[in-house]
Design a protein around this motif. Structure first.
Motif, PDB file in Angstrom:
ATOM      1  N   MET A 105      23.496 -21.452  90.746  1.00  0.00           N
ATOM      2  CA  MET A 105      24.456 -22.396  90.192  1.00  0.00           C
ATOM      3  C   MET A 105      23.954 -23.836  90.314  1.00  0.00           C
ATOM      4  N   ALA A 106      23.218 -24.119  91.372  1.00  0.00           N
ATOM      5  CA  ALA A 106      22.602 -25.442  91.487  1.00  0.00           C
ATOM      6  C   ALA A 106      21.617 -25.668  90.344  1.00  0.00           C
ATOM      7  N   ASP A 107      20.842 -24.655  90.019  1.00  0.00           N
ATOM      8  CA  ASP A 107      19.909 -24.769  88.895  1.00  0.00           C
ATOM      9  C   ASP A 107      20.643 -25.013  87.585  1.00  0.00           C
ATOM     10  N   ARG A 108      21.768 -24.335  87.419  1.00  0.00           N
ATOM     11  CA  ARG A 108      22.521 -24.506  86.173  1.00  0.00           C
ATOM     12  C   ARG A 108      23.069 -25.928  86.053  1.00  0.00           C
ATOM     13  N   LEU A 109      23.616 -26.476  87.139  1.00  0.00           N
ATOM     14  CA  LEU A 109      24.126 -27.845  87.082  1.00  0.00           C
ATOM     15  C   LEU A 109      22.998 -28.836  86.841  1.00  0.00           C
ATOM     16  N   ALA A 110      21.865 -28.606  87.506  1.00  0.00           N
ATOM     17  CA  ALA A 110      20.756 -29.556  87.424  1.00  0.00           C
ATOM     18  C   ALA A 110      20.010 -29.479  86.100  1.00  0.00           C
ATOM     19  N   GLU A 111      19.895 -28.276  85.537  1.00  0.00           N
ATOM     20  CA  GLU A 111      19.046 -28.074  84.361  1.00  0.00           C
ATOM     21  C   GLU A 111      19.809 -28.056  83.045  1.00  0.00           C
ATOM     22  N   ASP A 112      21.115 -27.798  83.081  1.00  0.00           N
ATOM     23  CA  ASP A 112      21.870 -27.622  81.841  1.00  0.00           C
ATOM     24  C   ASP A 112      22.715 -28.829  81.459  1.00  0.00           C
ATOM     25  N   GLY A 113      22.517 -29.952  82.142  1.00  0.00           N
ATOM     26  CA  GLY A 113      23.177 -31.186  81.749  1.00  0.00           C
ATOM     27  C   GLY A 113      24.458 -31.516  82.468  1.00  0.00           C
ATOM     28  N   TRP A 114      24.931 -30.638  83.351  1.00  0.00           N
ATOM     29  CA  TRP A 114      26.198 -30.899  84.022  1.00  0.00           C
ATOM     30  C   TRP A 114      26.086 -32.027  85.044  1.00  0.00           C
TER      31      TRP A 114
END
Length: 277
Positions: free
Chosen positions: A59-68
């Protein structure tokens, strides 16, 4: 992968004094595990969805990489069921060694290296709501220092298995203990939710002096009836709630869900609501 990005609080203006830790001058935003993943600890049969360091790293990767992250969603918050069932030989909380083999400090570093912050969960009673070790009065200073040693950035302090007297003592004591560690740790209190959410039982002036964020009302569930019930309660009681909030001190109506749309949404905004998966 669908990601439920959760808005922890909304801004309500006010004039009371805030907790003097300089944190959460705007409402904290990020991702919290509970509504979607609950207390899934079966990593053997459900490795992608169980409460583990892998889930929070993902989930950290998703926030960091997907623009959140660029939108302000910087907290990745662990909820209940992260710990072992017993404290260690020094009496300290410890993460489950199979699900968090690297430990909480390693997980915090993983997030910090991505410009994110780690939140963790504790409980005022002897047990958490899901019957893991809590942080009662005699463990507050020890656990606050443990969280600081792990370099966490936020504590959600629940109130299951505690009574009104323990809460009256414990929530201010935890605020003092967190500040005494010297590490800036945002403090989310569940105290008013256990006292009915309204004055005179709830002293919002005091809350603004000891907490950055507080749960006012009951848990949100994965249904529109639950969402609307919470919205109605806040609308009906806004005269009592609005003056309490401001920079560094926020009313928290629990999680708000934002999920990707199955088709492009108007103005390219993310869909909202539990009907989207």
């Amino acid at each position: 992968m669908h990601v439920a990005v959760l808005l922890f609080a909304f801004a309500l203006t006010g004039t009371t004094l805030a907790l003097d830790n300089g944190l959460m001058r705007t409402p904290p935003m990020g991702w919290l595990a509970w509504e979607r993943y609950r207390c899934d600890i079966d990593c053997e049969n459900d490795p992608k969805n169980c409460i583990s360091e892998n889930l929070f790293m993902d989930m950290a990767d998703r926030l960091a990489e997907d623009g959140w992250k660029e939108l302000g969603y910087v907290y990745v918050n662990i909820d209940d069921c992260w710990s072992s069932k017993q404290r260690d030989d020094q009496g300290r909380l410890q993460p489950d060694p199979k699900r968090f083999p690297g430990g909480i400090k390693k997980l915090a570093h993983y997030l910090h290296n991505r410009g994110l912050k780690l939140g963790i969960y504790g409980d005022m009673g002897k047990l958490t709501c899901m019957a893991y070790p809590g942080t009662p009065l005699d463990k507050i200073e020890l656990d606050a220092q443990t969280f600081a040693d792990w370099e966490v950035d936020m504590l959600k302090y629940d109130g299951c298995y505690s009574n009104a007297m323990e809460q009256e003592l414990g929530y201010p004591l935890m605020s003092k203990a967190l500040n005494a560690t010297g590490r800036p740790i945002g403090y989310s209190c569940s105290w008013p939710a256990y006292q009915g959410g309204l004055p005179p039982k709830v002293n919002y002036t005091q809350l603004g002096e000891i907490c950055n964020l507080w749960r006012n009302y009951g848990d949100i569930q994965d249904s529109w009836d639950s969402v609307l019930n919470i919205v109605d309660w806040f609308f009906e009681n806004q005269d009592a709630l609005t003056p309490a909030a401001g920079p560094g001190r926020w009313n928290d109506p629990d999680m708000g869900e934002h999920r990707p749309c199955p088709v492009p949404s108007p103005l390219n905004r993310p869909c909202s609501g539990p009907e989207h998966s």
